[in-house]
Write an enzyme that holds these catalytic residues in place. Structure first.
Site, PDB file in Angstrom:
ATOM      1  CB  VAL A   8      -0.943   0.005   1.235  1.00  0.00           C
ATOM      2  CG1 VAL A   8      -1.602   1.354   1.416  1.00  0.00           C
ATOM      3  CG2 VAL A   8      -2.003  -1.089   1.104  1.00  0.00           C
ATOM      4  CG  ASP A 112     -10.423 -16.457  11.186  1.00  0.00           C
ATOM      5  OD1 ASP A 112      -9.464 -17.098  11.639  1.00  0.00           O
ATOM      6  OD2 ASP A 112     -11.037 -15.601  11.848  1.00  0.00           O
ATOM      7  NE  ARG A 147      -0.355 -42.782  23.201  1.00  0.00           N
ATOM      8  CZ  ARG A 147       0.754 -42.241  23.658  1.00  0.00           C
ATOM      9  NH1 ARG A 147       1.342 -41.278  22.981  1.00  0.00           N
ATOM     10  NH2 ARG A 147       1.279 -42.646  24.773  1.00  0.00           N
ATOM     11  CG  MET A 154      -6.625 -20.214  16.177  1.00  0.00           C
ATOM     12  SD  MET A 154      -5.880 -18.590  16.344  1.00  0.00           S
ATOM     13  CE  MET A 154      -6.035 -18.376  18.106  1.00  0.00           C
ATOM     14  N   GLY A 155      -9.451 -20.477  13.304  1.00  0.00           N
ATOM     15  CA  GLY A 155     -10.309 -20.161  12.158  1.00  0.00           C
ATOM     16  C   GLY A 155     -11.638 -19.555  12.567  1.00  0.00           C
ATOM     17  NE  ARG A 156     -13.017 -14.347  14.751  1.00  0.00           N
ATOM     18  CZ  ARG A 156     -12.663 -13.681  15.848  1.00  0.00           C
ATOM     19  NH1 ARG A 156     -13.448 -13.696  16.884  1.00  0.00           N
ATOM     20  NH2 ARG A 156     -11.544 -13.015  15.907  1.00  0.00           N
ATOM     21  CD  GLU A 172      -6.273 -41.130   8.859  1.00  0.00           C
ATOM     22  OE1 GLU A 172      -5.708 -40.393   9.684  1.00  0.00           O
ATOM     23  OE2 GLU A 172      -5.748 -41.483   7.791  1.00  0.00           O
ATOM     24  NE  ARG A 232      -1.258 -39.264  25.136  1.00  0.00           N
ATOM     25  CZ  ARG A 232      -1.814 -40.261  25.800  1.00  0.00           C
ATOM     26  NH1 ARG A 232      -3.123 -40.438  25.774  1.00  0.00           N
ATOM     27  NH2 ARG A 232      -1.066 -41.095  26.496  1.00  0.00           N
ATOM     28  NE  ARG A 241      -3.507 -14.256  15.521  1.00  0.00           N
ATOM     29  CZ  ARG A 241      -4.388 -13.330  15.886  1.00  0.00           C
ATOM     30  NH1 ARG A 241      -5.652 -13.661  16.018  1.00  0.00           N
ATOM     31  NH2 ARG A 241      -4.029 -12.113  16.113  1.00  0.00           N
TER      32      ARG A 241
HETATM   33  O1  F6P Z   1      -9.715 -13.992  13.469  1.00  0.00           O
HETATM   34  C1  F6P Z   1      -8.431 -14.495  13.628  1.00  0.00           C
HETATM   35  C2  F6P Z   1      -8.335 -15.321  14.868  1.00  0.00           C
HETATM   36  O2  F6P Z   1      -7.006 -15.804  15.022  1.00  0.00           O
HETATM   37  C3  F6P Z   1      -9.310 -16.495  14.943  1.00  0.00           C
HETATM   38  O3  F6P Z   1      -8.885 -17.601  14.175  1.00  0.00           O
HETATM   39  C4  F6P Z   1      -9.361 -16.758  16.417  1.00  0.00           C
HETATM   40  O4  F6P Z   1     -10.594 -17.331  16.789  1.00  0.00           O
HETATM   41  C5  F6P Z   1      -9.243 -15.372  16.994  1.00  0.00           C
HETATM   42  O5  F6P Z   1      -8.648 -14.554  16.012  1.00  0.00           O
HETATM   43  C6  F6P Z   1      -8.409 -15.286  18.250  1.00  0.00           C
HETATM   44  O6  F6P Z   1      -8.591 -14.024  18.763  1.00  0.00           O
HETATM   45  P1  F6P Z   1      -7.713 -13.419  19.967  1.00  0.00           P
HETATM   46  O7  F6P Z   1      -6.322 -13.283  19.407  1.00  0.00           O
HETATM   47  O8  F6P Z   1      -8.354 -12.135  20.268  1.00  0.00           O
HETATM   48  O9  F6P Z   1      -7.751 -14.451  21.040  1.00  0.00           O
END
Ligand code: F6P
Length: 308
Positions: A8, A112, A147, A154-156, A172, A232, A241
């Protein structure tokens, strides 16, 4: 995000524009924390994760009074337009600014990958690769012991990272917020994998899945005897992240950051720049607010077929 900040900045400087970076997202707009950016200020950051500008969740910006203060600060500094690099929360903010008449272009950046009107967001490729590395590493123990393993990524409310890393890692089972899998089905699929002669059984669980790791652990705890082997669980959390952004993410961020400037230069704003079918596209911010990119059901089916 750094690659997008760089793109940018340099895209705008190349057009002879003056550029300011905003510290800590919308919180910085409220505090008038804007600083001039030159080409050298964004040098040496393309290989770093996160953002040198900082980022923050800012509840005040969701209130009209907060936005009015931000707009007054922007106008006070003589800022003509804003590029907002971020995910759903950031782009709802940019939609509000657009509605309130300020020229803004959104750049999709969220691991996400849930933004509507865009195939792939900045950050998700790196997060998929980190999850994949964890899957590959967990497979070592999974293959040596009887096991089952579950890895939560993550991914909300969006299962994209889990789906793509699960396919790439030969999982699987993949449990997503978008699917209706129950713990007993996950356990049965893992058990069946061993019965079919597999040397490992691995489930990838998205953090927002209806069958989350808690439900799965509870189920295993209650049915340990009949299932016949242990589970496990590894929760990756914020690990996905961090670190060094992938080449694909750096190129994507560079394309989208530059596209945001081209869009503004073309007199267009109030849109999210994105990639659809490999091409740069724009979608009105008001159309994406409150919507989510739908999951690709055919990929989920592909993952199931490949797990035989
Ligand atoms: O939106 C990105 C994200 O990393 C999600 O995957 C996760 O649920 C959330 O943010 C975590 O948020 P925080 O860093 O506020 O705990």
């Amino acid at each position: 995000m750094n690659a997008a900040v760089r793109a940018v900045t340099r895209g705008a400087l190349a057009r002879g524009w003056e550029v300011f970076g905003v510290r800590n997202g919308y919180a910085g707009l409220l505090e008038n924390a804007l600083e001039p950016l030159q080409a050298r200020n964004v040098g040496g950051i393309i290989q770093s994760g996160g953002t040198v500008l900082g980022s923050a969740r800012c509840p005040e910006f969701t209130e009209a009074a907060g936005r009015a203060k931000a707009l007054a600060n922007l106008r006070g500094k003589g800022i003509d337009a804003l590029a907002v690099i971020g995910g759903n929360g950031s782009q709802s903010g940019s939609a509000s600014l657009a509605r309130e008449g300020f020229p803004v272009v959104g750049v999709p950046s969220t691991i996400d990958n849930d933004l509507y009107g865009n195939d792939v967001s900045i950050g998700c490729d790196t997060a998929i690769n980190i999850t994949l590395e964890a899957i590959d590493r967990l497979r070592t123990t999974a293959s040596s012991h009887q096991r089952a393993f579950a890895v939560e990524t993550m991914g909300r409310n969006c299962g994209y990272i889990a789906l793509m890393s699960g396919i790439a890692g030969g999982a699987e089972v993949i449990a997503l917020p978008e699917s209706e899998l129950r713990p007993e089905e996950v356990a049965e699929r893992l058990r069946a994998a061993y019965k079919r002669g597999k040397t490992h059984a691995l489930a990838v669980i998205a953090e927002g899945a209806k069958c989350g790791v808690h439900e799965l652990m509870e189920y295993y705890g209650a049915h340990r005897k009949s299932i016949g082997f242990d589970l496990r669980v590894t929760r990756l959390g914020h690990v996905v992240r961090g670190g060094i952004p992938s080449a694909a993410d750096r190129v994507l961020a560079t394309r989208l950051g530059a596209a945001a400037i081209d869009t503004l230069a073309g007199g267009k704003h109030g849109v999210l720049v994105g990639i659809a079918g490999g091409e740069v596209v724009t979608t009105p911010l008001v159309e994406i607010a409150g919507k989510m990119r739908p999951a690709d059901a055919s990929l989920l089916e592909l993952a199931r077929v490949m797990a035989i």
